[in-house]
Design a protein around this motif. Structure first.
Motif, PDB file in Angstrom:
ATOM      1  N   ASP A  84     -15.189 -59.220 -67.321  1.00  8.74           N
ATOM      2  CA  ASP A  84     -14.379 -59.848 -66.271  1.00  8.74           C
ATOM      3  C   ASP A  84     -15.217 -60.469 -65.163  1.00  8.74           C
ATOM      4  OD1 ASP A  84     -12.076 -59.103 -67.592  1.00  8.74           O
ATOM      5  OD2 ASP A  84     -11.896 -57.202 -66.512  1.00  8.74           O
ATOM      6  N   ASP A  85     -16.539 -60.261 -65.187  1.00  6.76           N
ATOM      7  CA  ASP A  85     -17.402 -60.855 -64.170  1.00  6.76           C
ATOM      8  C   ASP A  85     -17.457 -62.375 -64.334  1.00  6.76           C
ATOM      9  OD1 ASP A  85     -18.073 -58.395 -63.114  1.00  6.76           O
ATOM     10  OD2 ASP A  85     -19.894 -58.189 -64.309  1.00  6.76           O
ATOM     11  N   LEU A 107     -29.104 -64.510 -70.752  1.00  8.24           N
ATOM     12  CA  LEU A 107     -27.927 -65.372 -70.657  1.00  8.24           C
ATOM     13  C   LEU A 107     -27.206 -65.478 -71.999  1.00  8.24           C
ATOM     14  CD1 LEU A 107     -29.271 -68.289 -68.414  1.00  8.24           C
ATOM     15  CD2 LEU A 107     -27.570 -66.555 -67.785  1.00  8.24           C
ATOM     16  N   ARG A 108     -27.954 -65.613 -73.079  1.00  7.50           N
ATOM     17  CA  ARG A 108     -27.324 -65.697 -74.406  1.00  7.50           C
ATOM     18  C   ARG A 108     -26.562 -64.410 -74.716  1.00  7.50           C
ATOM     19  NH1 ARG A 108     -32.793 -67.767 -76.040  1.00  7.50           N
ATOM     20  NH2 ARG A 108     -32.659 -70.049 -75.934  1.00  7.50           N
ATOM     21  N   ARG A 109     -27.172 -63.269 -74.369  1.00  6.65           N
ATOM     22  CA  ARG A 109     -26.529 -61.977 -74.638  1.00  6.65           C
ATOM     23  C   ARG A 109     -25.255 -61.817 -73.821  1.00  6.65           C
ATOM     24  NH1 ARG A 109     -30.122 -57.944 -72.500  1.00  6.65           N
ATOM     25  NH2 ARG A 109     -28.701 -57.718 -70.718  1.00  6.65           N
ATOM     26  N   GLU A 110     -25.328 -62.149 -72.532  1.00  7.27           N
ATOM     27  CA  GLU A 110     -24.168 -61.983 -71.672  1.00  7.27           C
ATOM     28  C   GLU A 110     -23.061 -62.978 -72.012  1.00  7.27           C
ATOM     29  OE1 GLU A 110     -23.814 -59.364 -69.650  1.00  7.27           O
ATOM     30  OE2 GLU A 110     -25.753 -58.803 -70.519  1.00  7.27           O
ATOM     31  N   ALA A 111     -23.452 -64.162 -72.471  1.00  2.00           N
ATOM     32  CA  ALA A 111     -22.454 -65.181 -72.827  1.00  2.00           C
ATOM     33  C   ALA A 111     -21.575 -64.713 -73.985  1.00  2.00           C
ATOM     34  CB  ALA A 111     -23.146 -66.491 -73.182  1.00  2.00           C
ATOM     35  N   ARG A 113     -20.211 -62.015 -74.309  1.00  2.00           N
ATOM     36  CA  ARG A 113     -19.094 -61.207 -73.804  1.00  2.00           C
ATOM     37  C   ARG A 113     -17.867 -62.063 -73.514  1.00  2.00           C
ATOM     38  NH1 ARG A 113     -21.461 -56.255 -72.429  1.00  2.00           N
ATOM     39  NH2 ARG A 113     -23.693 -56.388 -71.943  1.00  2.00           N
ATOM     40  N   GLY A 114     -18.052 -63.388 -73.442  1.00  2.00           N
ATOM     41  CA  GLY A 114     -16.925 -64.289 -73.229  1.00  2.00           C
ATOM     42  C   GLY A 114     -16.570 -64.536 -71.786  1.00  2.00           C
TER      43      GLY A 114
END
Length: 334
Positions: A84-85, A107-111, A113-114
């Motif tokens: 939700d961030d 950034l690729r990893r966090e992206a 998460r959607g």
């Protein structure tokens, strides 16, 4: 003196604030970051409720410098975020040096998460380098647009103040962060709150994603002559394959001699000289912002040979393209 203010009714207010994660790159631009964070702070103040919270992260999780030299204490390293961030990467000068392998991997990893993920100022470069803008519309500061276009062919670069394409957002830098934040605030909590925030910021002209980041040609050159503006616009749009003055003149319905007089009168230079300066300015941007070879830079700016390019560059900047790039490398190594 006791503070008095009108509390603004907000829509969709929840018990939990929406968290914004600012990922600061080394030498980030202070204005774009502060504009975004202050908009959120004022939204909380006007609503008399914590609608937004924020944290500052960066490599190492210790401190980081903005382009003005001021150091900021970070809240943490590049750790795991929540779906939700909203993650906003803040870029600035020499963004290619700040775009490290660790940052790209994170950034690729966090992206995955959607979450909504954005780039403020030059951080669109970082998102594009991570492959997160492929097939998307985006924007970046106009000074970096030439190099961005050369490097990222799969991104549809626009000249807009900000762009929202799905869960990807980008801004052109400077005060465009305010426009993006006002858009998000309006989407989350209604136009009334967004307008109240704009009033507090003394921001009388809210821009949309349809507004261009640069001033119009007449405003930039200080001359309001429709045909002159039209010719300059054509020059700016045709750097790689320059158009001859005679064709430019014909396209706006005048003779070559009339076009010459027009440029001399208003800009104190010939059309050929003005066009050359535009091409050399783009060449310098590419030399300083990309790893393109000097030969490819020359071709991208409409020069048929490296020798001709070098000769023109030296006449204008009093140095050669190779020395320009070498001098920059020396400055960055200090």
């Amino acid at each position: 003196m006791k503070e008095q203010r009108q509390v603004v009714a907000v829509e969709n207010a929840s018990d939990r604030p929406r968290r914004i994660v600012f990922a600061l790159l080394e030498n980030f631009t202070l204005l774009c970051f502060a504009s975004a964070m202050e908009s959120l702070r004022i939204a909380n103040r006007m609503a008399d409720k914590e609608l937004y919270s924020w944290v500052l992260v960066g490599e190492g999780g210790d401190t980081i410098s903005c382009s003005a030299g001021t150091r900021f204490q970070l809240d943490g390293d590049l750790g795991d975020l929540n779906r939700d961030d909203i993650l906003l990467v803040c870029g600035g000068i020499e963004v290619h040096l700040a775009t490290t392998k660790k940052m790209l991997s994170w950034l690729r990893r966090e992206a995955r998460r959607g979450m909504m993920l954005g780039g403020l100022c030059t951080a669109a470069y970082t998102l594009a380098k991570a492959g997160l803008l492929d097939g998307k519309k985006a924007t970046i500061h106009w000074e970096n647009s030439d190099s961005f276009t050369e490097e990222f062919e799969d991104v549809e670069l626009t000249k807009s103040v900000f762009v929202m394409d799905g869960n990807r957002v980008t801004t052109a830098g400077g005060t465009s962060s305010i426009d993006l934040m006002l858009k998000l605030i309006a989407t989350h909590h209604g136009e009334t709150l967004a307008n109240a925030v704009a009033d507090q910021l003394i921001y009388s002209s809210i821009r949309t994603d349809q507004d261009s980041q640069r001033l119009s040609v007449p405003t930039r050159i200080g001359v309001r002559h429709p045909k002159l503006s039209q010719v300059i616009q054509m020059m700016e749009n045709n750097i790689e394959e320059p158009i001859s003055p005679s064709v430019l003149a014909k396209d706006v319905g005048m003779s070559t001699r009339q076009l010459e007089r027009l440029f001399r009168r208003y800009l104190n230079r010939s059309p050929k000289r003005y066009y050359m300066e535009l091409r050399l300015q783009k060449a310098r941007n590419l030399l300083l912002q990309t790893d393109m070879s000097v030969i490819n830079v020359a071709l991208a700016c409409g020069f048929a040979s490296p020798s001709h390019f070098s000769k023109c560059y030296r006449a204008h900047y009093d140095t050669t393209p190779y020395r320009e790039r070498g001098a920059q490398a020396a400055r960055l190594s200090v």
